[in-house]
Design an enzyme around this catalytic site. Structure first.
Site, PDB file in Angstrom:
ATOM      1  N   ASP A 177      31.232 -29.970 -26.683  1.00  0.00           N
ATOM      2  CA  ASP A 177      30.891 -29.027 -25.608  1.00  0.00           C
ATOM      3  C   ASP A 177      29.481 -29.311 -25.091  1.00  0.00           C
ATOM      4  O   ASP A 177      29.013 -28.666 -24.153  1.00  0.00           O
ATOM      5  CB  ASP A 177      31.070 -27.567 -26.051  1.00  0.00           C
ATOM      6  CG  ASP A 177      30.183 -27.190 -27.220  1.00  0.00           C
ATOM      7  OD1 ASP A 177      29.493 -28.060 -27.776  1.00  0.00           O
ATOM      8  OD2 ASP A 177      30.179 -25.984 -27.588  1.00  0.00           O
ATOM      9  N   SER A 178      28.814 -30.322 -25.679  1.00  0.00           N
ATOM     10  CA  SER A 178      27.559 -30.819 -25.103  1.00  0.00           C
ATOM     11  C   SER A 178      27.789 -31.299 -23.671  1.00  0.00           C
ATOM     12  O   SER A 178      26.837 -31.495 -22.922  1.00  0.00           O
ATOM     13  CB  SER A 178      26.999 -31.964 -25.956  1.00  0.00           C
ATOM     14  OG  SER A 178      27.991 -32.936 -26.200  1.00  0.00           O
TER      15      SER A 178
ATOM     16  N   GLU B  29      32.141 -24.245 -34.645  1.00  0.00           N
ATOM     17  CA  GLU B  29      30.829 -24.047 -35.270  1.00  0.00           C
ATOM     18  C   GLU B  29      30.831 -22.822 -36.170  1.00  0.00           C
ATOM     19  O   GLU B  29      31.489 -21.821 -35.867  1.00  0.00           O
ATOM     20  CB  GLU B  29      29.759 -23.873 -34.186  1.00  0.00           C
ATOM     21  CG  GLU B  29      29.584 -25.109 -33.329  1.00  0.00           C
ATOM     22  CD  GLU B  29      28.462 -24.968 -32.303  1.00  0.00           C
ATOM     23  OE1 GLU B  29      27.690 -23.982 -32.359  1.00  0.00           O
ATOM     24  OE2 GLU B  29      28.377 -25.854 -31.443  1.00  0.00           O
TER      25      GLU B  29
ATOM     26  N   GLU C 215      24.350 -30.748 -38.722  1.00  0.00           N
ATOM     27  CA  GLU C 215      23.370 -31.012 -37.655  1.00  0.00           C
ATOM     28  C   GLU C 215      21.990 -30.521 -38.054  1.00  0.00           C
ATOM     29  O   GLU C 215      21.815 -29.352 -38.432  1.00  0.00           O
ATOM     30  CB  GLU C 215      23.820 -30.354 -36.342  1.00  0.00           C
ATOM     31  CG  GLU C 215      22.819 -30.617 -35.215  1.00  0.00           C
ATOM     32  CD  GLU C 215      23.364 -30.417 -33.812  1.00  0.00           C
ATOM     33  OE1 GLU C 215      24.567 -30.116 -33.653  1.00  0.00           O
ATOM     34  OE2 GLU C 215      22.571 -30.576 -32.865  1.00  0.00           O
TER      35      GLU C 215
HETATM   36  O1  KIV Z   1      28.851 -30.921 -28.653  1.00  0.00           O
HETATM   37  C1  KIV Z   1      28.413 -31.910 -29.274  1.00  0.00           C
HETATM   38  O2  KIV Z   1      28.176 -32.980 -28.721  1.00  0.00           O
HETATM   39  C2  KIV Z   1      28.178 -31.763 -30.701  1.00  0.00           C
HETATM   40  C3  KIV Z   1      27.448 -32.877 -31.397  1.00  0.00           C
HETATM   41  C4  KIV Z   1      26.018 -32.841 -31.062  1.00  0.00           C
HETATM   42  C5  KIV Z   1      27.677 -32.854 -32.861  1.00  0.00           C
HETATM   43  O3  KIV Z   1      28.529 -30.778 -31.264  1.00  0.00           O
END
Ligand code: KIV
Length: 285
Positions: A45-46, A116, A183
């Protein structure tokens, strides 16, 4: 190399072979990631930040994740593709989590989902795993809790926090998680967790003691601007190369140097006489 599966990744852990994972959000990049032999892709979701320009991951929706995820799976059929569950697509209830995970798998053809949280989301992890969907947990610095943390801060510092992060790892494993992202967890704690669990640990800013590593691909290609988090290594300066190419194109178009004759699709199809006739027929007012 063949398809990476949860079984093949588990076998890599058993053989002490490191697992490579990158984020990816689109078809063209997924093809390149696949060509490089990367074991696993995280459709993170980044993408809210890297692809949509938001300041954090919170606005991303389930429907948006599905659109990005589908194109990644089509581009890289051999990687083990994990779909991130966006903010508020699983926190409301266990049922909501199962429905969201089901949509992510059915509508993208990906292989696993990631959510998460530690002990707090054990119910969701158990129920989703019971449906036959491998779950990747994500503990330590969990970006969806950025407002609760008061920023992006290392988690697990100090004895109480280290104990809490270890307990979270044991809880998500007990609930059925097959993988777990650690993380921004202190490296020695991440290594301890990795030794204590059977699930696969994937580190980001958590040192070399994890079973594998993940990075956001724009960060490792130098495409994320000047800011660089401590956990990032730039493996290339693709951002700079792209800007240079875009500038060269801009100059070539404006100077009339592009397109050249060889860039036209059909060089000479009809005669000059015919074109003159067309010119006369379609006289502009
Ligand atoms: O959303 C993402 O890219 C992540 C990574 C940074 C582990 O959760």
């Amino acid at each position: 190399m063949g398809k990476n599966t949860i079984t093949s990744l588990m076998e890599m852990k058993e053989r002490n072979e490191k697992i490579s994972m990158l984020t990816c959000y689109d078809y063209s990049t997924a093809r390149l990631v696949g060509d490089a032999g990367i074991n696993s892709i995280l459709v993170g979701d980044s993408l809210g930040m890297t692809m949509q320009g938001y300041e954090n991951t919170l606005p991303v929706t389930l429907d948006e994740m599905i659109i990005y995820g589908r194109s990644v799976v089509r581009g890289c059929p051999d990687a083990f593709v994990i779909m991130d569950m966006p903010f508020m697509s699983y926190q409301v209830s266990v049922e909501q989590g199962v429905e969201s995970a089901g949509r992510l798998i059915k509508e993208t053809n990906a292989n696993a989902v990631k959510l998460e949280g530690g002990a707090a989301v054990m119910g969701q992890i158990r129920a989703i795993s019971d449906c036959g969907i491998p779950v990747c947990a994500h503990i330590g610095m969990t970006p969806q809790s950025v407002n609760a943390f008061g920023g992006y801060k290392v988690q697990g510092r100090g004895e109480d926090n280290a104990r809490r992060v270890l307990e979270d790892a044991l809880s998500v494993e007990q609930a059925g998680a097959a993988l777990c992202v650690l993380e921004d967890v202190p490296p020695k704690l991440a290594a301890l967790i990795t030794r204590k669990v059977k699930m696969i640990t994937i580190g980001i800013g958590a040192g070399i003691g994890c079973d594998g590593q993940v990075l956001v691909y724009q960060d490792m290609l130098g495409m994320s601007g000047d800011f660089q988090a401590k956990h990032v290594r730039r493996f290339a300066e693709i951002g700079e190369a792209m800007t240079r190419a875009f500038r060269d194109y801009d100059e070539a178009v404006k100077s009339g140097e592009f397109p050249a004759e060889e860039n036209s699709f059909v060089r000479s199809d009809c005669s000059d006489e015919f074109l003159e006739q067309l010119d006369r027929e379609f006289k502009s007012e």
